[in-house]
Design a protein around this motif. Sequence first.
Motif, PDB file in Angstrom:
ATOM      1  N   VAL A  27       0.868  -1.179   0.000  1.00 56.91           N
ATOM      2  CA  VAL A  27       0.000   0.000   0.000  1.00 56.91           C
ATOM      3  C   VAL A  27       0.905   1.231   0.000  1.00 56.91           C
ATOM      4  N   GLY A  28       0.487   2.275  -0.711  1.00 56.18           N
ATOM      5  CA  GLY A  28       1.270   3.501  -0.768  1.00 56.18           C
ATOM      6  C   GLY A  28       1.473   4.099   0.611  1.00 56.18           C
ATOM      7  N   ALA A  29       2.672   4.654   0.826  1.00 58.05           N
ATOM      8  CA  ALA A  29       2.994   5.238   2.132  1.00 58.05           C
ATOM      9  C   ALA A  29       4.075   6.311   1.958  1.00 58.05           C
ATOM     10  N   ARG A  30       4.194   7.157   2.978  1.00 52.61           N
ATOM     11  CA  ARG A  30       5.189   8.238   2.980  1.00 52.61           C
ATOM     12  C   ARG A  30       5.916   8.223   4.314  1.00 52.61           C
ATOM     13  N   LEU A  31       7.225   8.394   4.247  1.00 55.17           N
ATOM     14  CA  LEU A  31       8.065   8.459   5.443  1.00 55.17           C
ATOM     15  C   LEU A  31       8.587   9.880   5.585  1.00 55.17           C
TER      16      LEU A  31
END
Length: 135
Positions: A27-31
């Motif tokens: 699933v798309g994610a941002r850090l």
Amino acid sequence: MQDIFVYGTLLNDEVLRILLDQPLPKVGARLAGYRRVTVSGQMFPAIRPDGTSSVEGALVTGLDQCAISLLDEYEGRFYRRESVVVYLDCGTPRHCQTYVFQPRYYDFLSAEAWCNDHFRECHMSQYLARLLGPG
């Protein structure tokens, strides 16, 4: 079972299939708080802490210990698996782990940003051939 945030070559299903030989949900994610750059002279990136940046990637979920061990080996000595919090595309925070470039190797990093589209277009076939090895 563990979740791993991926941000480089592991974003590509072809690479994950070669390494782990199993389909994995992503699933798309941002850090937040990290910057992705190219490792000098290589086709792959690294991340390092940077309070003003963030890294787009994906959360790979449901990895067993065998898969984690294979990823640890793939990432090698330059990276350390660390606990982080990522934000899913829907905005939900999620605790997971990711591979962060170790500070003692920062001299190997370039200032050039790494782009998966460029990697796929210019380097993917060569990279996959290297992973598959001779034969």
